[in-house]
Structure formats: C-alpha cells, structure tokens
Design a protein around this motif. Sequence first.
Motif, mmCIF file in Angstrom:
data_model
loop_
_atom_site.group_PDB
_atom_site.id
_atom_site.type_symbol
_atom_site.label_atom_id
_atom_site.label_comp_id
_atom_site.label_asym_id
_atom_site.label_seq_id
_atom_site.Cartn_x
_atom_site.Cartn_y
_atom_site.Cartn_z
ATOM 1 N N PHE A 81 0.806 -1.221 0.000
ATOM 2 C CA PHE A 81 0.000 0.000 0.000
ATOM 3 C C PHE A 81 0.837 1.268 0.000
ATOM 4 C CE2 PHE A 81 -2.699 -3.314 1.889
ATOM 5 C CZ PHE A 81 -3.658 -3.339 0.897
ATOM 6 N N ASP A 82 2.148 1.160 0.212
ATOM 7 C CA ASP A 82 2.940 2.362 -0.020
ATOM 8 C C ASP A 82 4.207 2.097 -0.806
ATOM 9 O OD1 ASP A 82 4.382 1.202 1.986
ATOM 10 O OD2 ASP A 82 4.145 2.829 3.411
ATOM 11 N N ASP A 83 4.277 0.967 -1.448
ATOM 12 C CA ASP A 83 5.374 0.723 -2.380
ATOM 13 C C ASP A 83 5.285 1.736 -3.524
ATOM 14 O OD1 ASP A 83 7.438 -1.264 -3.533
ATOM 15 O OD2 ASP A 83 6.011 -0.988 -5.159
ATOM 16 N N PRO A 84 6.433 2.280 -3.922
ATOM 17 C CA PRO A 84 6.396 3.313 -4.975
ATOM 18 C C PRO A 84 5.741 2.849 -6.269
ATOM 19 C CG PRO A 84 8.606 3.127 -4.037
ATOM 20 C CD PRO A 84 7.780 2.057 -3.408
ATOM 21 N N ILE A 85 5.798 1.570 -6.538
ATOM 22 C CA ILE A 85 5.229 1.089 -7.797
ATOM 23 C C ILE A 85 3.856 0.462 -7.582
ATOM 24 C CG2 ILE A 85 5.584 -0.437 -9.774
ATOM 25 C CD1 ILE A 85 8.600 -0.168 -9.307
ATOM 26 N N LEU A 86 3.759 -0.499 -6.670
ATOM 27 C CA LEU A 86 2.514 -1.252 -6.527
ATOM 28 C C LEU A 86 1.379 -0.429 -5.929
ATOM 29 C CD1 LEU A 86 1.002 -3.932 -6.794
ATOM 30 C CD2 LEU A 86 2.058 -4.679 -4.669
ATOM 31 N N SER A 87 1.724 0.574 -5.103
ATOM 32 C CA SER A 87 0.658 1.306 -4.413
ATOM 33 C C SER A 87 -0.263 2.029 -5.386
ATOM 34 C CB SER A 87 1.252 2.307 -3.421
ATOM 35 O OG SER A 87 1.979 3.302 -4.114
ATOM 36 N N GLY A 88 0.245 2.345 -6.559
ATOM 37 C CA GLY A 88 -0.628 2.976 -7.546
ATOM 38 C C GLY A 88 -1.785 2.075 -7.938
ATOM 39 N N LEU A 89 -1.547 0.783 -7.891
ATOM 40 C CA LEU A 89 -2.571 -0.179 -8.293
ATOM 41 C C LEU A 89 -3.560 -0.475 -7.172
ATOM 42 C CD1 LEU A 89 -3.412 -2.202 -10.557
ATOM 43 C CD2 LEU A 89 -1.942 -3.888 -9.435
ATOM 44 N N VAL A 90 -3.047 -0.704 -5.976
ATOM 45 C CA VAL A 90 -3.913 -1.204 -4.903
ATOM 46 C C VAL A 90 -4.140 -0.204 -3.776
ATOM 47 C CG1 VAL A 90 -3.188 -3.579 -5.348
ATOM 48 C CG2 VAL A 90 -1.988 -2.245 -3.596
ATOM 49 N N GLY A 91 -3.346 0.839 -3.711
ATOM 50 C CA GLY A 91 -3.394 1.709 -2.537
ATOM 51 C C GLY A 91 -4.127 3.015 -2.776
ATOM 52 N N ASP A 92 -3.936 3.890 -1.827
ATOM 53 C CA ASP A 92 -4.564 5.203 -1.862
ATOM 54 C C ASP A 92 -3.562 6.190 -1.266
ATOM 55 O OD1 ASP A 92 -7.610 6.603 -1.714
ATOM 56 O OD2 ASP A 92 -6.065 7.463 -0.435
ATOM 57 N N ASP A 93 -3.122 7.133 -2.085
ATOM 58 C CA ASP A 93 -2.071 8.041 -1.624
ATOM 59 C C ASP A 93 -2.500 8.869 -0.420
ATOM 60 O OD1 ASP A 93 -0.395 7.145 -3.538
ATOM 61 O OD2 ASP A 93 -0.619 8.847 -4.891
ATOM 62 N N ASP A 94 -3.772 9.280 -0.400
ATOM 63 C CA ASP A 94 -4.218 10.121 0.703
ATOM 64 C C ASP A 94 -4.149 9.360 2.025
ATOM 65 O OD1 ASP A 94 -4.664 12.065 -1.149
ATOM 66 O OD2 ASP A 94 -6.829 11.769 -1.245
ATOM 67 N N VAL A 95 -4.598 8.117 2.007
ATOM 68 C CA VAL A 95 -4.504 7.320 3.234
ATOM 69 C C VAL A 95 -3.044 7.041 3.563
ATOM 70 C CG1 VAL A 95 -4.958 5.033 4.200
ATOM 71 C CG2 VAL A 95 -6.811 6.311 3.126
ATOM 72 N N ALA A 96 -2.255 6.725 2.552
ATOM 73 C CA ALA A 96 -0.844 6.420 2.808
ATOM 74 C C ALA A 96 -0.163 7.590 3.510
ATOM 75 C CB ALA A 96 -0.126 6.097 1.492
ATOM 76 N N SER A 97 -0.513 8.801 3.105
ATOM 77 C CA SER A 97 0.158 9.963 3.692
ATOM 78 C C SER A 97 -0.169 10.111 5.174
ATOM 79 C CB SER A 97 -0.232 11.233 2.930
ATOM 80 O OG SER A 97 -1.566 11.578 3.243
ATOM 81 N N LEU A 98 -1.250 9.484 5.618
ATOM 82 C CA LEU A 98 -1.608 9.575 7.042
ATOM 83 C C LEU A 98 -0.790 8.642 7.913
ATOM 84 C CD1 LEU A 98 -5.518 9.552 6.723
ATOM 85 C CD2 LEU A 98 -4.054 11.518 7.222
ATOM 86 N N PHE A 99 -0.159 7.651 7.311
ATOM 87 C CA PHE A 99 0.528 6.634 8.107
ATOM 88 C C PHE A 99 2.030 6.594 7.862
ATOM 89 C CE2 PHE A 99 -3.893 5.070 8.077
ATOM 90 C CZ PHE A 99 -4.089 4.942 9.440
ATOM 91 N N THR A 100 2.566 7.677 7.328
ATOM 92 C CA THR A 100 4.029 7.751 7.224
ATOM 93 C C THR A 100 4.597 7.973 8.620
ATOM 94 O OG1 THR A 100 3.915 10.139 6.972
ATOM 95 C CG2 THR A 100 3.887 8.826 4.945
ATOM 96 N N PRO A 101 5.887 7.664 8.807
ATOM 97 C CA PRO A 101 6.478 7.936 10.114
ATOM 98 C C PRO A 101 6.282 9.383 10.538
ATOM 99 C CG PRO A 101 7.965 6.628 8.769
ATOM 100 C CD PRO A 101 6.813 6.989 7.889
ATOM 101 N N SER A 102 6.452 10.330 9.627
ATOM 102 C CA SER A 102 6.360 11.720 10.076
ATOM 103 C C SER A 102 4.930 12.076 10.451
ATOM 104 C CB SER A 102 6.919 12.672 9.011
ATOM 105 O OG SER A 102 6.166 12.543 7.833
ATOM 106 N N ALA A 103 3.944 11.523 9.735
ATOM 107 C CA ALA A 103 2.556 11.799 10.106
ATOM 108 C C ALA A 103 2.241 11.187 11.469
ATOM 109 C CB ALA A 103 1.608 11.244 9.044
ATOM 110 N N THR A 104 2.790 10.021 11.730
ATOM 111 C CA THR A 104 2.553 9.373 13.015
ATOM 112 C C THR A 104 3.187 10.185 14.138
ATOM 113 O OG1 THR A 104 2.412 7.194 11.986
ATOM 114 C CG2 THR A 104 2.976 7.264 14.326
ATOM 115 N N ILE A 105 4.415 10.615 13.922
ATOM 116 C CA ILE A 105 5.082 11.408 14.954
ATOM 117 C C ILE A 105 4.347 12.726 15.167
ATOM 118 C CG2 ILE A 105 7.213 12.652 15.506
ATOM 119 C CD1 ILE A 105 8.692 10.315 14.055
#
Lengths: 357, 357, 357, 357
Positions: free
Chosen positions: A8-32
């Motif tokens: 869901f946050d792989d640079p290549i595969l996430s385009g197919l199965v993921g969602d960038d907006d959700v991914a941005s919520l769970f990065t280390p910096s967003a968590t911190i």
Amino acid sequence: MTLALSPFDDPILSGLVGDDDVASLFTPSATIAAMVRFELALSRASAAEGFVPEAAVAALERACATFAPDVDALRQGTMRDGVVVPELVRQLRMATGEPHAGHVHKGATSQDVIDTALTLRLAEVASIVRRRLRIVDGTLGDLVERFGDRSLTARTRMRRAMPIVAGDRIAAWRSPLLRHRNRLDEATRDACVLQLGGAAGNLGVFEGRGPAIAARMGSDLGLRVPERSWHSQRDEIVALAGVLAMIAGSVGKIGQDIALMAQEEVGEVTLASGGGSSAMPGKVNPIGAEVVVALARFAAAQMAVMTGSLVHEQERSGAAWTAEWLVFPQICAAAAGSLAALTRLLGDIDTVGAADA
Amino acid sequence: MTLALSPFDDPILSGLVGDDDVASLFTPSATIAAMVRFELALSRASAAEGFVPEAAVAALERACATFAPDVDALRQGTMRDGVVVPELVRQLRMATGEPHAGHVHKGATSQDVIDTALTLRLAEVASIVRRRLRIVDGTLGDLVERFGDRSLTARTRMRRAMPIVAGDRIAAWRSPLLRHRNRLDEATRDACVLQLGGAAGNLGVFEGRGPAIAARMGSDLGLRVPERSWHSQRDEIVALAGVLAMIAGSVGKIGQDIALMAQEEVGEVTLASGGGSSAMPGKVNPIGAEVVVALARFAAAQMAVMTGSLVHEQERSGAAWTAEWLVFPQICAAAAGSLAALTRLLGDIDTVGAADA
Amino acid sequence: MTLALSPFDDPILSGLVGDDDVASLFTPSATIAAMVRFELALSRASAAEGFVPEAAVAALERACATFAPDVDALRQGTMRDGVVVPELVRQLRMATGEPHAGHVHKGATSQDVIDTALTLRLAEVASIVRRRLRIVDGTLGDLVERFGDRSLTARTRMRRAMPIVAGDRIAAWRSPLLRHRNRLDEATRDACVLQLGGAAGNLGVFEGRGPAIAARMGSDLGLRVPERSWHSQRDEIVALAGVLAMIAGSVGKIGQDIALMAQEEVGEVTLASGGGSSAMPGKVNPIGAEVVVALARFAAAQMAVMTGSLVHEQERSGAAWTAEWLVFPQICAAAAGSLAALTRLLGDIDTVGAADA
Amino acid sequence: MTLALSPFDDPILSGLVGDDDVASLFTPSATIAAMVRFELALSRASAAEGFVPEAAVAALERACATFAPDVDALRQGTMRDGVVVPELVRQLRMATGEPHAGHVHKGATSQDVIDTALTLRLAEVASIVRRRLRIVDGTLGDLVERFGDRSLTARTRMRRAMPIVAGDRIAAWRSPLLRHRNRLDEATRDACVLQLGGAAGNLGVFEGRGPAIAARMGSDLGLRVPERSWHSQRDEIVALAGVLAMIAGSVGKIGQDIALMAQEEVGEVTLASGGGSSAMPGKVNPIGAEVVVALARFAAAQMAVMTGSLVHEQERSGAAWTAEWLVFPQICAAAAGSLAALTRLLGDIDTVGAADA
C-alpha cells in the motif's frame, strides 16, 4: 509492482492497490506529528487544570516548533520498548529542556499517545473514504442515467435467469455503499475518541483532575471524550475496521460483476481502456475489476486478526495491540484503495447493457 | 512504531516486527533487478537456441548495465496494466534500441517474469529463515545446557500439573523448529522453480524451442525447471507460505510461554532487560514475547488469503494473483521477523526454572 | 439444506457439501470407539510390560465388549472437565469393576486418549481422500482422452488470450491434485502417530516402562510411535490440515473454471444435468461448481484457526486445543466433500471445448 | 467430546461449546418449519392481493397442518439443486393437491424462502443472545458489588503495573458487552427483514402487486419490509455476523483474563469448581475460561468467510451464498455458546482480588 513488502505504499505497486491520501496519514512523520499533537494537547490541558505549570506549555511548544526526531533512535527505542513512545518522550523532554522536561507526557502512558494518534488519523481516513464513496455513488448514478433502461439478463448461480434492466443491477451495487456510508459515520463517531487513562488506565495519576484534563484535550484535538479509557476495550476500533472491510467487500462485488460482464462473449459492459499485456499488446484487461476483488479478499481475512484482537489480556496486551497495528492501517488502505480503483474502473466503462432495450 | 502502513519496512516499526534482510529482498529496486535477471537469462537462452540473434543478448546486456528505470512510469504502467512488466519491458526495449528492441522479452508473458522474480527471492528468504532457525536452535541448545536440569512445573490448561525439568519444555519448543527446517527445505525445493509459459502458458510461442530455452534459463538462474508452467497452479507457492506461517506459529508458542513464565509471581524465567514504559521507567516488559505472538496471529490469518488464492480462474486470475502479492511478502517478513525477535528475546533470558532443582 | 448448524452432517445439507464416509468417522459413537481402542491398547501394552496385571486386560476387554456409554453423563462431564475423558474413564472403570478399575487408563492423561483417537481417524480420513483423489484423477484422465484435443481459448485476467486445447486446461487441474496426493501421504505418515505422555507429557509416570508401552501400543493401533509426546507440538497436525485445505482450494479452482466455462455465452463446457430452480424449472445450475468454491473459501479460512492454534500455552492449552476441535473435523469434511461434489460435477459434463478443433 | 464434526450440536461436545437454544433453531425441522411459514405467509398475502385464489390458502393450510416432509428426498433435492426449496415446494404442492398446487410458492424464488427463513431465526438468535448478555451483565454487576473495592494489580504487557481495584477490571469487561447489546439491537433491526424478489430479484413476476404482497408478508411474519430485495446485497447479514463475532471476542477477553487471574501463583480469582483431569483428579481447570478464548478465535476467523462473501456474483452467487451457510449458524452458536460458558464460569468464581484491599 507486485511483490512489495508493503503493497500500500510501495512506490510502484501502491498505484494499483493503494490510496495516496490514506498512505500519507501513516508515514512515520505523520505518526510522529499526531503523537506530538497529543503531547501538546496534554500539556495545555494539564496547565489549564494546574497539573503542570503554564510555563511548561510554552517550553514544549517551542521545542515542538523545531523538533526533528532522531528516527534511528526511535527505531532502537521501539525495538527495546515495543512502542515508540518512551524514546519519543525522551527526545521531546530533551528538546524541552529543564526545568520543564519532567512535565512533558506527565500522567500519560504510551497507549494514551498511540491510541489517540490512531483515532486522530482514523477520523481523516473516514473523511477520505466518505469522499470516495460519494464519488462512486455519483458515478453509479450517472451510469443509471445513461444506461439504466438498457436490457440485461439477471444471472443466478452463474446462469441466465430473467430479463432485467441495467438499472436493477446498478441499484444492487449502489445501495450497500449508501448503507456503508451511514455505518461509517456512526462507527467513526464512536471510535474516534480520545484515549487518556494513565499507567493504570483509570486516570488515577492525575490527582482527580483527569476528567477535566481529558475534556480539554478532546476539545483541543476535536475528539469526543469517552466515559473511560478504552486501553483494553477495542470493540469500537474493531467495529470501524469491520465497516471498512465491508466497504472493500461490497466494492469487490461490483468488480467481480464487471469482470464477468466484460467477458468478450457476454459483452454486457464494454471498457474504453484497461490493462495491457506484455505478450499481447492489443489485449484489454479489466484490471481494476480484479484488483478490487483481491482487496476484498485481503480485507476480509484481516478481520480475523482484528476481531481476534478483542482477546486483549488484562489492562494492556502487547500481543493483541501489536496485532492491530499489523493490520488496521492496511485495512484502511485497502478500503480507500478499492474505492479509488473502482472509480478508475467505472470511468473506463463505455457502455452497460444491450442497446436494443 | 505503531501504525505504519507497512509494518515490515516502516523505518521505525520494522525494527520491532520485521527483518531487514527479508525487507531488502522486496524493495522496488530488488524487484526490478530480479526481473531484469529474468530478461537477461531469457535472452541468453533464446540466443543459444536460435530463437533470437546472438547480437540481441549483447545489446540487452549493454542496456542493463546502465539501466535506470523510470519509477514513476512503472507506477503508471502498473496502474494501467495491473502488472509492472509491460512498462518495464517498454523501458528495457527503449534502452536496448533497434534493431534488437523486439527481441527483448520475446515469447515470455508478464507472469513468467513476475513469478520467476518471486521464486528467485523466495529462495533467498528461505536461506535467511534457515539461518535464523539454526541460530535459534543453537540458543535453545545453550539454554538446555545451562538450565535443562532445573525444576519447572508442567502446566496444563493454565494450571500447575506435575514437576518437570526446564529441558522438557525447551525440547517442546525446539522440535517443531527442527521439523520446520526440513519442511522448509522441501517446500523451497519444490516452489523455487522457473516460470516460463508464454501467453497461453504452454510454451507454444517458442516454436518448439521452449523446453530447451527453459532448461538453459533454469541453469542460468539457479532454479529448477518444472515439467510445465504453473501460471494457475499455485500449490507449491501456498505450501511454502504454509511452512513460513507455521514457523511464525511455533515461534509464537515460545513467546507465549516466555511471557507466562516471566510473570513476576511465576518467575520461571527472568529477563535481563526488556521494554520500558513511558509511565513507569523501571518496568521491564517481555516485548519480544508479545511481538512473536502478534506475528503468529498475523501470519495465520494470511493463510486464509493464500489458501483461498488457489481458486485461480482459468489460465491466469488477476484477482487471485494480486491477492498473493498482498500477503506473501508479508508472510516471509513475519516468519523471519519472528525468528529475529525470538533471538533477541532468548538473548535476554537470565535464568530458566528454579535453581533448587 | 441451508442453514444447518452443522453443515457437514446435517441430514439435508450434508448431501450437498459433506462426505458421508468422513462424517461416519466423527460421530459420537465413532469417537468413543476410538477412545476405547486406545484404552484397550494401553491396557494390553501395560500388562505386557508389567505395569498393570494381566487380569486387568481381560476385565477391561469384558467390560468393553458390552460397554454402553451414558451419553448424557459424557456431555455433563465434558461441560465440567473440558474433555470427555475423565467421565468416560469413570464409566469404563465402573464397567470393569474391582479390583481392576484402577488399572484402566493408568498412567495416561486425557490428551493421550483424545489425540490418539484423532490420529486413528485422520488416517482413515486420508484413505478416503486419497481414494477420492484417485477417482477424480481417473475422471479427468477420461476427459483428456475424450476432449483433450478440442480447441479452447486460454483466458487470462478474465479475457480471451490465445488458443489452447482442452487438455492444457485439464492438465492444470490435474497436476496439483497429484502433488496433493504425495503431500497427503507424507503429512499423514508424519501426523498419524501415537500420543502417549502422561500428565506431564514426559512419560514420567510409567516408571521407566513408558517407551516400551508406547511401542507396543503403536504396533497394536497401527500408528507410528514418535520420539516424544506432542501434547503442545501441533505442527504435524496443522501441516496435515494444510494439505486438506489446499485440496479443497485446488478443487475450488476446477469448480470456478467449470462455472465460467458453462456460462451460456461461453459454452466451453456443457452439463448433462445440474440443479434446478424453484422459480424457473428448466434452468440448469452448475451446483457442484459453486459448492466446491464455497468449500475452498471455508477451508482456507479455517487455516487461520489451525495455524493460530500453534500458539499453544505451556504443556497443554485448553484454548488452542479446543480451537483445533472446532475446525479440524470440518476441514476433513470440506476436503472430502469437495472431492465428492467435484466427482458428481465431472460426471455431469457432456462436452468440453469446441468440436471443430 | 472433542472431535465432533459439528461441535455445536454434537450430543457430547455441544454442552461445552454450544448453546441448546440456538441449536434448536437450526435443526432440519426448525428450518423446514420456517420455510413453511414463509410459504403460508406468501399464500395469504397473495390471496389478499388477488394474485392467487383465496381457496389456495385454505388448501395450503390444510396441507401444512399435517405436512411430514420426506427428508431423504429433501437431501437428494438439495444435492441436485443446491438448495432444498425446489424439492420442498414439490412436496408442499403434492400435499396441497390440485387445483391449487400451482399456487404454492407462486412468484417466489428459492432465495426468498431461504433468506426469510434465515432472518426469522436470526431474530430469535438475537433474543437469546440479548438475554444471555443481560444475565452476564447482572452477574458482573454482582461481582462488582461483592469484590469491586478489593485491590488488584493492573497488568500491562503481562507485567505488574499499578494498583487498581477489581471494579476497574470488571468495568472493562462489562462496557463492551453493553455496547454490543446496542449494536445487536441495531444490526438485528436492519438485518431481520423479509426477502422477496422473485426470480429476477425485482418483484417483476408479481404483476405490480409485489410491494403490497411483501407488506402483508412482513406484517404476518413480524419482519420489516426492505425497500428492495437483497438477494445479492449481504451487508446487513454480514454486519450482524460481525456483532456476534465481536461478542464472542469480548467474552474471550474476559475468559483470558480469568485464566490468567486464576493461576495458582497469581490467585486474583479463585474458582469454586472447574474441570477435572483424568490423570490428576484433584486438579481444578478453568475450563470455561479456555473455551471462550477458543470460541473467540473461531468466530473471528469465520468473519473472513462472511466478509468475503460480500463478493457475491451477479443476481445470486451460489458460491458466496453457500459459504454463508457454512459459517453463519456456527457464528450464532459460538456467540451464544460463549455467553453460556461465561455464565457458568462466572458462577464458579469464589473471590476476585485481594481481601486486604
């Protein structure tokens, strides 16, 4: 592509199965950042209630303004402590400096920070999903307007049954998503609450000021304040995960139907584009249709973990709680990603049903 | 920490639950490298069998020596095609240039590339896991030597049953891991094979030279060549995933036992260190013990997806295949990560059993 | 029908999803008979090794010849003790009478009885499944002979890809089942072993005669004798369950394909008969095709429970062990039932592929 | 005992894990009775709306008064048709005789009958579960009154944390069950509705009188009438299953805690009785505590199947629908059975916490 450790946050595969907006919520910096928001809200509320000095708030705010976490140390701390919080608090205290270092995080426990940092994000996930549900609903509405009266064959048990119109089938796609939207609102309202309990979970360490501090924090963070802390009561969280998994499931049904309808011999749906093949350049594959089926199966299986994590030992189970972490963000991503994939797929639809209706 | 979208390669949380060696196998660049290895091996074998000109090999090798993939385009291609291969092949062909562009990937299909790129990595995962199993076995052997004769209470159904010695319990931890090592060897040998079938899966496009090309490729890549392509036959893959999930399960049992033995009132295990608490700095938590239980539950649930993905439609199911991608690398990481966490945990053990035995 | 609490032995629904031969192995009377076999073998072996008097064997044999268990009391005992064995032993001892009552079950523990009574039946399950695999393989072989050369379209990602022959697709159905047969043989050999450990699991109570008693029991019961008891080591059991679930999965793939091939517009398979509809009497539904898909999904999910039950606390976990009971017999029934349903479905096939090949 | 094919209605094992009241709802005769209720309600409503003659109602009522289904034929019919309804309708028509045989089941399809026969029972399951929840809540309230002020140690991550009182922990057990009661009411209200759609699912066959017939049937059967038929929209059903699985999960948490508290060295709970051991007659095992953990894990895994069955092809998926049948009744039994086991367990509690508080 394919075979990433973190689809869901792989640079290549996430385009197919993921969602960038959700991914941005769970990065280390967003968590911190979410955890720092908790500490700031705690500090302000504690000062307002006289549990820490007012000056401690300013000191922490100054520290946070330029706080640059040492991520390697956070990783080491997490390996050692099972949670990132002790090391993060150590860094925040260091940045805050004396005499206020000891007022940072005062009274709170790791789980207060992490669970609140989760619910802050879940509220945003819910907004994203709600938005995507609205888009899908609009697109399905458009399909009804354009093709709703065209004839289609009802198919039961994989066989032709009776004549229907395309609008009948699309209605059966649309209604569950509308119900899910209501479920999502309700589950989000119930789950997205403050966590504050302190080491024993009963606010005991706040010397009677716990409820007042919690009330102020909730108002600061925009989170409802529950009657008690819910360290070991994960039902609201599991219920919200269940709604998200069901969304992926209902989207999967639409994808499955479209894949079947798009079969060349059946031709009940025609697609403008679609995935290509490395061996047969002209072949058009209903990629999105298959992706949402995969995401539905994935999300469904994660409910075994989430529901099972209700078996949460005593006042805090490291095992059950860690199990949540392994799957909940991915359920969020699967739900949002399946709606995003469906939106792309619906956008590719040229026709539904037979023109001669 | 906690709440990453991709627990197994999050910069913070992966230290707790993941395994760096396995993670490094599933990065985008590792994946692309494995796919490029496939294309090179195909080119060499095809030239040796006269299916493409010898000069095409040199052209592709030159291109690969400096190949810098356009990752954004790969992401776009994956969204469009459902697999990264068509776009990767396009880039490789562009880099190879005329007149040999068309000889790149000739005869192969996307699934040949991706599945072979998977099994190349699975073989490495197996090596890592085997190594970690050996380390754990050695550490358990040390514990037997140091504490094997100490008295312990057999506990059944969470109650004290009969006196045993620590060696009895440790033996029950150790034996399944030894058996898993054998299972892993066998499952790896069966699963880590070449995939080559072409668009129809039957080597038809290779004009009779398919088997010879496959044989050469297997020898080049160090992979066994199966009797037929296995595009839609995922049983060897699922069987290997099953072994990895069982490893996580058996490690989880050890963790569960240690967490119970380390309870203060029980004191059958004492730990030198352990996780700290943000609220109670002196508290020592058996972090690794809980983490491996969480990983066991996680891996177990993924077997629902893996086993279910045997229901693979026709010659290639995008849905079932994508579902594999969503979970298999994570099962690998969970198995290796649980062994890594166990190793750290066992290293923290000060004593097992009662000294007065 | 539909909505039975116990689909696999419900008088109506079991015809659709179950297998009578497997069901007969898990009736209360079959279970009690297997446990009685254990007690008899223990008694004979113990007498031969001088651990109980020879006369005790005759007394128990006499008692067993006419033993009519009080099932209500067994139910009460199971509610009280969590296992049926204490009450069953009480009844057997009562039937045996003095002075030999105390020699019945001497040295054994409940888990010895129940696990051995399980493996005795698993060996029979494996025979049934092996037989059904052979039948299916024969039928698939017949289909290859009759229709193997007919033309078919390879379909990838739910789209027409390339021309193949029917034999290509049938081969992809057949090969996994052949591999499963080998896996089943191996897993059965490993899992179908005696359980004998006594209360502590280490044969301690048998005064040194444990291994000899175990050897005699194994020979009496036709079960291999493992190096140690496996009270808390469930890996062989889980591995066998995994093979059975994979069988259901591979059968599900065949069913899914046939359902797709039998679609009226596709017509790659024609079925002689099939399920009827209460609303449309003439409609022919590919019932068996759908049933095996459902069984595949069901069995796959149960692997989450089985694999998770490797996390087995201490010397015996009531929780993990009970979880096994809830799913393992159903996995057996699902595997055998799916093969039975597939056999019926294959028998209904009139043609495969296009006649003009 | 142990190793029944159908744990929840096995004569021996069901006492441990099941619930007799729920079991009685899913016997073949209860299922047939519910389907007959549907047919009677349909007949009455159809006559009132002039879709069938009034005399047909009396003929069907007479037939049903003495209807003795041929169960073997129902089994054969289910094997053939995938559902019991066509054969049941045949038998009912035969019993009704001419000239009204053809008016029986007129306009309805199998799924209308089976789904309504399900929701009729689910409403009763909900009543049973609600009653059991109330009993458990009362018992927990009693424990609070008796022991709420006694001291206990909060335990986090399996380690002693801070002093609390027993009332704190019991409150954390109690609150989720109260919330589940509300969730159950809501989910039951939404899920327990009439199913009526006819062969195409759109009431088309009822010649415009479908909505009026449905309204009358709903009032007759005590079921809400949904806006549309929900043949392929399973979300309400899955949501209700999710609540039941969460109930089992929250009960499992209580059981896990009690098993840990009852450890001899910990002694935070003492049990008056408990399961015995065949090897150690004096040993008291916390049977119910372990059983509810097993049921929680079981129910959690079934949610993978239920949530996955949202991927329901077209107007009716035999595969997804059959998968529901395989697990939903068992989820009901597990939820009710876990509450029954917990009630027995709580009844065995002698003391909670330390007397010296």
